[in-house]
Design a protein around this motif. Structure first.
Motif: not given
Ligand code: UDP
Length: 383
Positions: A147-166
């Motif tokens: 599990l990855v807990i992102a502290n905002s939608q912005a952090s989540k979006t950047a994670f996915i854009q960088a190749g992180g599993k959604s």
């Protein structure tokens, strides 16, 4: 659930202050393992959260390190890794709260066969990190984190854009205790007197002193604000940005603002200082992952003007619960500050709206329930 929290920092930044709130409900059976000694350890002890400094050798990987530097540093970390693996065997889950904690936590998760949660407090983009650091974080999170807990939608979006599993990432905002920010009027006056700024319009900036936090933008804006406006800069260089401190002092001198800018250093009485402000400014020039100070200003009932990027946009709705300005634009910032001074009633209404809304939206009890529910899904998968 028995949790081993890991954090690399000896000093309390936003991620560490957030960890205090997250670890508290688990403190009977949890341990916070730190990779450096310092005031964060003391703070955890004050909250009766078990803490152990697991490593004292500084991890030399910086936000822009190369792969070679990263691997070399990993070699030096063998004693720390061994200790974390050992401790992990006594806990059900490893909770990595920072990027370096993710690296060590991923290795420990593999050898100790414990699930890994990564709390992402960063925007994983090239504005903030080297390509190597991004690759390492994304690869490890994808491979090892349940599990990855992102502290905002912005952090989540950047994670996915960088190749992180959604599929593994969920957004949970930071939680706060609203009562902490309710300061009696007498105390507010006392703080203003102590600051020697009773009759001034105080603009507070609360953040470590680092170029991307944009304190220089606020100093620059001050030259276009009414003469009664005064800035307090609260925070210190947490990660060795001494050059920037010099630069800020030089800027203040060159603009002849010595009487209108106060450097207060790191403070632990943030609610008292915020309450003593007339306005709080957030001026980051790169996207802010979340922006705790924005929510704290709202809970303090103080109008907040924030740089329009990253998580700040999720917190502030222009003209409804605060003000948004273009990042790195001192003229626009000065205009908004001046408008707040000229329209006090409208500004006070916006601040009041923000206070009511933030008290509900970021209440620590609700936020901790969200985290508990997410952790429970991992536990149930293990059974
Ligand atoms: N803060 C503090 N003392 C200071 C300056 C800042 O305790 O002198 C706190 C501030 O109140 C906030 C946190 O540090 O809770 C900073 O979090 P934020 O999300 O704004 O930025 P970060 O440090 O995570 O980049």
């Amino acid at each position: 659930m028995k949790i081993l929290f890991l954090d690399q920092s000896g000093k309390p930044g936003g991620a560490e202050l957030c960890l205090i709130d997250i670890a508290k409900p688990y403190r009977e059976k949890a341990l916070v393992g730190l990779f450096a000694d310092g005031s964060f350890k003391t703070l955890l002890q004050q909250h009766s959260i078990p803490v152990e400094v697991l490593g004292t050798q500084a991890i030399k990987v910086s936000k822009d390190s190369s792969l070679f530097q990263a691997l070399f540093s990993l070699g030096q970390l063998v004693p720390l890794i061994k200790k974390v693996i050992q401790r992990a065997q006594e806990y059900d889950l490893i909770y990595a709260n920072t990027q370096k904690a993710l690296v060590i936590g991923a290795i420990a998760s593999f050898f100790a066969r414990r699930p890994l949660v990564y709390h992402l407090h960063d925007i994983l983009s090239k504005e903030h990190f080297s390509q190597t650091n991004l690759n390492v974080a994304i690869t490890l999170a994808n491979r090892f984190a349940s599990l990855v807990i992102a502290n905002s939608q912005a952090s989540k979006t950047a994670f996915i854009q960088a190749g992180g599993k959604s599929g593994i990432v969920k957004v949970v905002y930071n939680g706060f205790t609203p009562q902490t920010y309710q300061i009696p009027e007498t105390e507010i006056q006392k703080t203003r007197t102590e600051l020697g700024l009773e009759s001034k319009f105080i603009i507070g900036h609360f953040s470590r002193l680092a170029p991307w936090k944009g304190q220089h933008i606020l100093i620059s804006a001050l030259t276009n604000c009414p003469p009664e406006t005064t800035v307090i800069l609260v925070g210190d260089a947490l990660f060795g940005e001494q050059d920037y401190i010099q630069q800020l002092h030089q800027q203040v001198k060159e603009l002849k603002l010595e009487n209108r800018v106060k450097f207060l250093g790191f403070r632990s009485d943030i609610p008292q200082l915020m309450a003593a402000c007339n306005l709080v400014a957030h001026t980051s020039i790169a996207p802010e992952p979340f922006g705790r100070v924005i929510v704290e200003a709202m809970l303090s009932g103080r109008p907040v003007v924030a740089a329009k990027a990253g998580g700040a946009v999720e917190l502030v709705e222009q003209g409804i619960n605060g003000f948004l300005v273009t990042p790195a634009n001192p003229q626009e910032l000065a205009q908004v500050i001046t408008a707040c001074i000229q329209e006090p009633e409208k500004t006070a209404t916006i601040a009041k709206n923000a206070q009511i809304n933030a008290s509900l939206r970021f209440d620590v009890t609700t936020i901790n329930q969200q985290i508990a529910q997410l952790l429970a899904t991992i536990k149930s998968k293990l059974q």
